[in-house]
Design an enzyme around this catalytic site. Sequence first.
Site, PDB file in Angstrom:
ATOM      1  N   TYR A 152      49.126 136.274  56.102  1.00 45.26           N
ATOM      2  CA  TYR A 152      50.600 136.902  57.184  1.00 45.26           C
ATOM      3  C   TYR A 152      50.109 137.952  58.239  1.00 45.26           C
ATOM      4  CZ  TYR A 152      53.987 140.260  58.307  1.00 45.26           C
ATOM      5  OH  TYR A 152      54.915 141.569  59.139  1.00 45.26           O
ATOM      6  N   PHE A 210      66.388 139.586  60.418  1.00 40.90           N
ATOM      7  CA  PHE A 210      66.895 141.454  59.423  1.00 40.90           C
ATOM      8  C   PHE A 210      66.034 142.995  60.957  1.00 40.90           C
ATOM      9  CE2 PHE A 210      64.580 145.080  56.601  1.00 40.90           C
ATOM     10  CZ  PHE A 210      66.213 144.976  56.737  1.00 40.90           C
ATOM     11  N   GLU A 221      50.570 146.189  58.457  1.00 45.03           N
ATOM     12  CA  GLU A 221      49.882 145.723  57.326  1.00 45.03           C
ATOM     13  C   GLU A 221      48.239 145.095  58.269  1.00 45.03           C
ATOM     14  OE1 GLU A 221      52.041 143.026  54.906  1.00 45.03           O
ATOM     15  OE2 GLU A 221      53.403 143.589  55.244  1.00 45.03           O
ATOM     16  N   PRO A 249      47.533 138.366  44.743  1.00 45.42           N
ATOM     17  CA  PRO A 249      46.211 138.231  45.332  1.00 45.42           C
ATOM     18  C   PRO A 249      46.108 139.350  46.547  1.00 45.42           C
ATOM     19  CG  PRO A 249      47.257 135.883  44.487  1.00 45.42           C
ATOM     20  CD  PRO A 249      48.378 136.394  45.026  1.00 45.42           C
ATOM     21  N   GLY A 250      44.823 140.296  46.175  1.00 51.14           N
ATOM     22  CA  GLY A 250      44.801 140.658  47.719  1.00 51.14           C
ATOM     23  C   GLY A 250      45.902 141.596  48.467  1.00 51.14           C
ATOM     24  N   HIS A 251      47.117 142.647  46.891  1.00 48.30           N
ATOM     25  CA  HIS A 251      47.509 143.120  47.197  1.00 48.30           C
ATOM     26  C   HIS A 251      47.205 144.527  47.813  1.00 48.30           C
ATOM     27  CE1 HIS A 251      52.002 144.728  45.298  1.00 48.30           C
ATOM     28  NE2 HIS A 251      51.766 144.578  46.839  1.00 48.30           N
TER      29      HIS A 251
END
Length: 354
Positions: free
Chosen positions: A157, A11, A132, A289-291
């Site tokens: 990630y 992308f 992030e 999870p963990g957002h």
Amino acid sequence: MKILVTGGAGFIGSAVVRQAIARGHAVVNLDALTYAACLENVASVADNPAYAFEKADIRDPAALAAVFARHDPDAVMHLAAESHVDRSIDGPGAFIETNVIGTYNMLQAARAHWEHKGRPETFRFHHISTDEVFGSLPADPAVKFTEDTPYDPRSPYSASKASSDHLVRAWHETYGLPTVLTNCSNNYGPYHFPEKLIPVVILNALAGKPLPIYGNGANIRDWLYVEDHATALLTVLEKGEIGRSYNIGGENERSNLELVETLCAILDRKRPKPAGRYADQIAFVTDRPGHDARYAIDPSRIRAELGWRPSVTVEEGLEKTVDWYLANEAWWRPLLNRQGVGERLGTGTEKARA
């Protein structure tokens, strides 16, 4: 300048390839063509004599050495990565192999090439990363990520990308490799693979399917149009200071719910339903999870030092994006059959594997 772009069929990578060719650079596109890659993304430049494609995997050091020897690049833009947070929750191993070991292999190959060439000062290794790695921000709009924000990754990630950032800095400090590093906010725009929020919403809306929003939709992201990001990346490559990092943001914070409602309103105008509104399809689903609650970038450094700023607001960029998807069904339709697309990923329930 001849630029080796890794992940150039993806992308963001394909946007960089298209813009680099338009700027008069030569480009070598190195891509393993994994599930999210599409050579159609670079079809507009495929016949350009300044463009070359190499199918190779950054996990293969021998293949990388051969590409460097064959093409003798002046610079590297390293974008190849596993990038989908939900997939990293279900299968973290691929993220370590590609994002950490793959980046190590790229650094070693680039270092060997640079040293073989006599350590030219003009060489650049540009590592493209994510905001992030900095973790999650409070709701206070005055608090944003800067280049000095401590790292605090919270998903497999983001931890793998944080690891790769540290490797890049270490190769600069230890070996003198001329590196620059960028951390960007959430990208969107044409050619976005249909597993991320914006293309999922557009395509689900058109198909009459639910528009899934994690939790209560209050998570906030800073949205960056991909073409603006590509411009910023090439600006950093051409003018950035060696050893320095630059945060790239769109200055367009929106909650996930606000973003989806904006997309629905655009679609209501451009492709109205026979009855009702697209927002009627919104469905809140179990959060992942963990957002992280909020990401927001302070782009003061790149603006002050390199003169870059985003060219579109998020509303303008979303209009362009919806128009592109409406006009390019032949691009996105086949991708819906690729592995994992349309499935709920990232629940954390998959059995852990070694």
